[in-house]
Design a protein around this motif. Sequence first.
Motif, PDB file in Angstrom:
ATOM      1  N   GLU A  98      73.346  55.611 -44.345  1.00 17.31           N
ATOM      2  CA  GLU A  98      73.862  54.452 -45.092  1.00 17.31           C
ATOM      3  C   GLU A  98      73.886  53.198 -44.227  1.00 17.31           C
ATOM      4  O   GLU A  98      73.619  52.099 -44.702  1.00 17.31           O
ATOM      5  N   THR A  99      74.217  53.380 -42.944  1.00 21.08           N
ATOM      6  CA  THR A  99      74.247  52.233 -42.035  1.00 21.08           C
ATOM      7  C   THR A  99      72.853  51.619 -41.923  1.00 21.08           C
ATOM      8  O   THR A  99      72.694  50.396 -41.990  1.00 21.08           O
ATOM      9  N   GLU A 101      70.466  51.938 -44.107  1.00 16.40           N
ATOM     10  CA  GLU A 101      70.154  51.377 -45.426  1.00 16.40           C
ATOM     11  C   GLU A 101      70.783  49.985 -45.587  1.00 16.40           C
ATOM     12  O   GLU A 101      70.171  49.061 -46.115  1.00 16.40           O
ATOM     13  N   PHE A 102      72.024  49.859 -45.122  1.00 19.54           N
ATOM     14  CA  PHE A 102      72.775  48.600 -45.217  1.00 19.54           C
ATOM     15  C   PHE A 102      72.024  47.481 -44.489  1.00 19.54           C
ATOM     16  O   PHE A 102      71.728  46.430 -45.055  1.00 19.54           O
ATOM     17  N   ILE A 103      71.707  47.723 -43.220  1.00 21.86           N
ATOM     18  CA  ILE A 103      71.035  46.685 -42.430  1.00 21.86           C
ATOM     19  C   ILE A 103      69.616  46.440 -42.955  1.00 21.86           C
ATOM     20  O   ILE A 103      69.147  45.300 -42.988  1.00 21.86           O
ATOM     21  N   ALA A 105      68.701  46.455 -45.925  1.00 19.52           N
ATOM     22  CA  ALA A 105      68.790  45.625 -47.134  1.00 19.52           C
ATOM     23  C   ALA A 105      68.864  44.131 -46.810  1.00 19.52           C
ATOM     24  O   ALA A 105      68.654  43.293 -47.680  1.00 19.52           O
ATOM     25  N   THR A 106      69.147  43.792 -45.565  1.00 16.53           N
ATOM     26  CA  THR A 106      69.232  42.373 -45.219  1.00 16.53           C
ATOM     27  C   THR A 106      67.848  41.789 -44.905  1.00 16.53           C
ATOM     28  O   THR A 106      67.691  40.576 -44.845  1.00 16.53           O
TER      29      THR A 106
ATOM     30  N   MET B   1      68.391  43.139 -52.824  1.00 13.06           N
ATOM     31  CA  MET B   1      68.904  43.500 -51.501  1.00 13.06           C
ATOM     32  C   MET B   1      70.434  43.463 -51.449  1.00 13.06           C
ATOM     33  O   MET B   1      71.060  44.371 -50.911  1.00 13.06           O
ATOM     34  N   ILE B   5      73.684  46.467 -50.714  1.00 12.69           N
ATOM     35  CA  ILE B   5      74.853  46.272 -49.863  1.00 12.69           C
ATOM     36  C   ILE B   5      76.136  46.422 -50.677  1.00 12.69           C
ATOM     37  O   ILE B   5      77.079  47.088 -50.264  1.00 12.69           O
ATOM     38  N   LEU B   8      76.859  50.039 -51.314  1.00 14.62           N
ATOM     39  CA  LEU B   8      77.411  50.715 -50.127  1.00 14.62           C
ATOM     40  C   LEU B   8      78.854  50.296 -49.873  1.00 14.62           C
ATOM     41  O   LEU B   8      79.698  51.106 -49.489  1.00 14.62           O
ATOM     42  N   PRO B  90      68.985  38.695 -40.957  1.00  7.91           N
ATOM     43  CA  PRO B  90      68.796  37.424 -41.681  1.00  7.91           C
ATOM     44  C   PRO B  90      69.913  37.118 -42.676  1.00  7.91           C
ATOM     45  O   PRO B  90      69.929  36.033 -43.253  1.00  7.91           O
TER      46      PRO B  90
END
Lengths: 294, 252
Positions: A98-99, A101-103, A105-106, B1, B5, B8, B90
Amino acid sequence: MTPAIELLQVSRRFRGSTLPVIAVDHIDLRIEPGEVVALLGPNGAGKTTTLDMVLGLSAPTSGSIKVFGMAPRAAVAAGRVAAVLQTGGLLPDLTVAETVEFIAATYSNPEPVMRVLDLANLSAISSRRVSKCSGGEQQRLRFALALLPRPDLLILDEPTAGMDVNARRDFWAQMHAEAREGRTVVFATHYLEEADDFADRTVLMSGGRIVADGPTEEIRAKATGRWVSADLADPARAIDRFGGQLVAQRFVVRAADSDSVALALLTEFGATNLEVVSGSLEDAFVALTEGAAK
Amino acid sequence: MTLTILKLEIRRVVRDRVRLFFTAIMPAFFYVIFGAAQSYGSIKVAHGNVAMMIMVAMAAYGAVAATASLGAATAIERATGWGRQLGLTPLGDGQYVAIKSALAVVVAIIPITIVSIIGASTDVEATPKAWVLSISILIGGSVLFALYGLVLGQLVRGEAALGAVSGSLVVLSFLGNLFFPLSGGWLTFARFTPLYGYATLARYPVSDGWVVSSDGDPVHEALWMPLTNVAVWLVILAVAATLLVRRSRARQ
């Protein structure tokens, strides 16, 4: 070619309790694409502060910083640069996957999550909570996060702190693979051996300044000299020839080639109670800093 | 995106069972004590009854407590180094604040829904229009307090942030006319506080702006008053939150 990193007269001051603390003092540094550079220095040398500014996490008090010709924050946003931070926090209540996946997504076009987990050797523990991961596993996770943007420049701030010997060896093997792919790698460390094993070039920092910069072997030679001390009848003559000084009536000198100095002292100067000791890296920093100040 | 987040972040909220329980149950408990059990609940107001007014106030308190503590927790998690990790991506500061605000709204729906269900199944009466408008304002306006928690959490460093947030909310709730009616100088002062604007706006569809005051005479608030209050606080807190989030990238 546009340098990967270019620092011109960069300073960073912090407010201290009485006087301002100068963490970084007018440094110039240019690192070309494809270089593997160690930023070596004791705690408080200004390594982390310098890397933070290169990453756009904090701004210099004065001077200019360019990363691939861009402002640091723009280079980060473009995914050109990524980092494994010494104090980069993780969320304890997320799992490893998940970590990532989280990053991921940025970023607009990240490396696939599965591949990054695989590269950082995390696939087996991907569903484990971060709070249940060991220090080494968390460090691998931070490394996985840094791979997501496929960066051209990878910055590592004391990446092996808290790792055991095996984890350390595996980590550097992984880094060698990254460097072979043509990535620029800049890492901060206070282990001379790590710089020696891995970096082509070493930049030595002390007291917020760059005190030496060159091929790692050269820096190593400077930093690994030994202290030679002896009782002499006529120390002034020895000081004329070798430098050094009198400390508590004893002649003391730091020498890269300690054997020949010791031999000369014994045969030509009638030295008694001769001692040869290897100085610590901290001593080397002090010696080099004094050299730079002169 | 941002949806990934948000997903999560929602998962993290759901994992914290203890906090979720108190978030959901406490305002309902308050409503049962202050509203449902009182005889004055059946007194009529413009588009409903006093029980509805109390229900909206307790739902507002629940929403505010949930979103503000979430904001403070966000500040703490950034201070532990997650802010630096996010600073290497970003993800923009404004974007991050927006995601956390959206999360807060989702979380605020929980106490608002539970209080509403209890209200509707006891003696709350209101027109369908008043129901829909009040609940919508309660949900949407809760963003304000996610920002409030985020700002206060960054100003008061560390674990003390949560205490500062919950303590100050109790004070703001009294000034927001949530627990008992104010009057005179206190009321004048209260009009500038953020919870007053939010709660008055949420009650407006029920009361048409009439506010009970402690000296007996009802006071009428023009609609522009709570609207301006909420708008001004929203701008102040959103800007402050974004600036403070930017600062939390550096080492602390």
